[in-house]
Design an enzyme around this catalytic site. Structure first.
Site, PDB file in Angstrom:
ATOM      1  N   TYR A 109       0.860  -1.190   0.000  1.00 54.74           N
ATOM      2  CA  TYR A 109       0.000   0.000   0.000  1.00 54.74           C
ATOM      3  C   TYR A 109       0.892   1.235   0.000  1.00 54.74           C
ATOM      4  CZ  TYR A 109      -3.148   3.652   1.558  1.00 54.74           C
ATOM      5  OH  TYR A 109      -3.862   4.816   1.639  1.00 54.74           O
ATOM      6  N   GLU A 197      -3.397   7.550  -3.902  1.00 53.73           N
ATOM      7  CA  GLU A 197      -3.332   6.241  -3.249  1.00 53.73           C
ATOM      8  C   GLU A 197      -3.095   5.163  -4.294  1.00 53.73           C
ATOM      9  OE1 GLU A 197      -6.093   4.595   0.160  1.00 53.73           O
ATOM     10  OE2 GLU A 197      -6.946   4.060  -1.773  1.00 53.73           O
TER      11      GLU A 197
END
Ligand code: GDP
Ligand code: MN
Length: 392
Positions: A109, A197
């Protein structure tokens, strides 16, 4: 302002970030054609909507032939996809992104956000990609690596290296992750993003690859980023909010029946609370700002009345820079020009309040006036209940 995954990926590609090969499609035929163009034996058909968590909602479909790609496209296009981020109404799928599949060895992530309190860009990364950041923070808090960027220095190479080490990468992957992280930082900074993101960022055959990307931008900076404002897709926005923002109003749509026209974000929040306390539900947040002209007030009525759930309107003004007489003129204008066929409660206080009240008495006698915020909320909820009773 949010943009689509494929648009975010186009921005990332300009800064050397690696990603699967892909192409955009607006029809099943085009989707199949894109798959043939890309080549290979398997593809993912990805619904382009302004939301994450599309995978769990059925918006990401793995296909093994161009026929399968076409029928996945057939299934998705024109549908509304409901994810846990879209709300129950879902969002319309009107474009698809077709990508080659890549084998996933590790899912990471990588997120960039603006920390408004620290006035810095913050980077958050985790070796547990694939799940949402809220989940990671709850279930794998030890996997989180953080860094914040000194605005005077910009992001430093060593910070990107520390993140890469923190993700448990080694060998040649470190350099590749560093390039990816620094590239993302530059995209974030150069385009005035507020969020970027990549989830998941994957390790695949010795490369670091962005499988997904979400980006949002600071709306106050769009005037100097025409290439970003171009990417706006109004079909993904709440039409009430689009109407208001196109007219320079600060408006947030909510689910209730009491339309609110208020000055100042703080008073607006307090009014929403007061309505709820009295047992009502606000239909929106709307801050008319300071020094609002009668025209602006009338425009606010137009915005609030876009929402067909609105049964009562509450105007609450604590005038400092504003003037109650201008607001009252705006209310009169709205009644005359826009038409307000529902109970209207107005509470005026502050600068030129007597003049404002006199204008309402004379030119808008149907208005229910209130002296305090509490009285106004009580009157609005009472008017709503009686409107609901007479409708039933
Ligand atoms: P999101 O659900 O909106 O976050 O959409 P993503 O683009 O992240 O896709 C959801 C999931 O689909 C990813 O987390 C991956 O597990 C999977 N996925 C997407 N693209 C590929 C691919 O090329 N190969 C494989 N194996 N899985 C993929
Ligand atoms: Mn994702």
């Amino acid at each position: 302002m949010d943009i689509h995954e494929y648009q975010a990926k186009e921005l990332l590609a300009t800064h050397g970030i690696r990603m699967p090969r892909g192409g955009l499609a607006y029809s099943p035929e085009q989707a199949a054609y894109r798959a043939t163009e890309i080549g290979g034996e398997a593809w993912v058909v990805k619904a382009q909507i302004h939301s994450g968590a599309r995978g769990k909602a059925g918006g990401i479909i793995l296909c093994k032939s161009d026929n399968e790609v076409a029928s996945a496209a057939e299934r998705l296009l024109g549908q509304k996809l409901v994810t846990h981020q879209t709300g129950p109404g879902g969002k319309l799928i009107n474009r698809l992104y077709i990508e080659e599949t890549v084998p996933i060895e590790r899912e990471l992530y990588l997120g960039f956000v603006l920390d408004r309190k620290e006035e810095r860009i913050m980077i958050v990364a985790s070796s547990s990609g694939g799940m949402e950041i809220e989940q990671i923070a709850e279930q794998e808090p030890d996997s989180l690596v953080r860094a914040s960027v000194d605005p005077g220095l910009g992001m430093q190479q060593f910070q990107a290296r520390e993140i890469a080490f923190g993700l448990g990468l080694d060998g040649a992957l470190i350099g590749k992750a560093v390039d990816t992280i620094l590239g993302c930082y530059r995209v974030f900074r150069d385009f005035d993003a507020s969020m970027l993101e990549i989830n998941p960022l994957v390790v695949s055959k010795g490369e670091v690859i962005a499988l997904d990307c979400k980006m949002s931008f600071d709306e106050n900076a769009l005037f100097r980023r025409p290439e970003i404002s171009e990417l706006r897709d109004k079909s993904q926005e709440d039409p009430r909010e689009t109407f208001a923002s196109d007219r320079g109003l600060s408006y947030v749509g909510l689910d209730g029946e009491i339309g609110c026209i208020i000055n100042g974000a703080g008073l607006a929040m307090a009014t929403l609370d007061m309505i709820k306390l009295e047992g009502g539900e606000p239909a929106n947040f709307l801050d008319i700002g300071g020094g609002a002209s009668p025209e602006r007030v009338a425009k606010s009525f137009r915005a609030v009345l876009q929402d067909k759930n609105v049964k009562v309107i509450l105007v609450n003004i604590f005038a400092g820079i504003n003037r109650c007489d201008w607001v009252a003129e705006g209310v009169v204008k709205a009644i005359e020009e826009v038409g307000v066929n529902m109970p209207l409660i107005v509470r005026l206080s502050g600068t030129k309040v007597d003049e404002g009240k006199a204008i309402l008495r004379e030119k808008a006698p149907s208005v229910i006036t209130a002296d305090t915020l509490k009285d106004a909320a009580v009157a609005a909820v009472a008017a709503l209940k009686s409107a609901q009773r007479s409708a039933a």
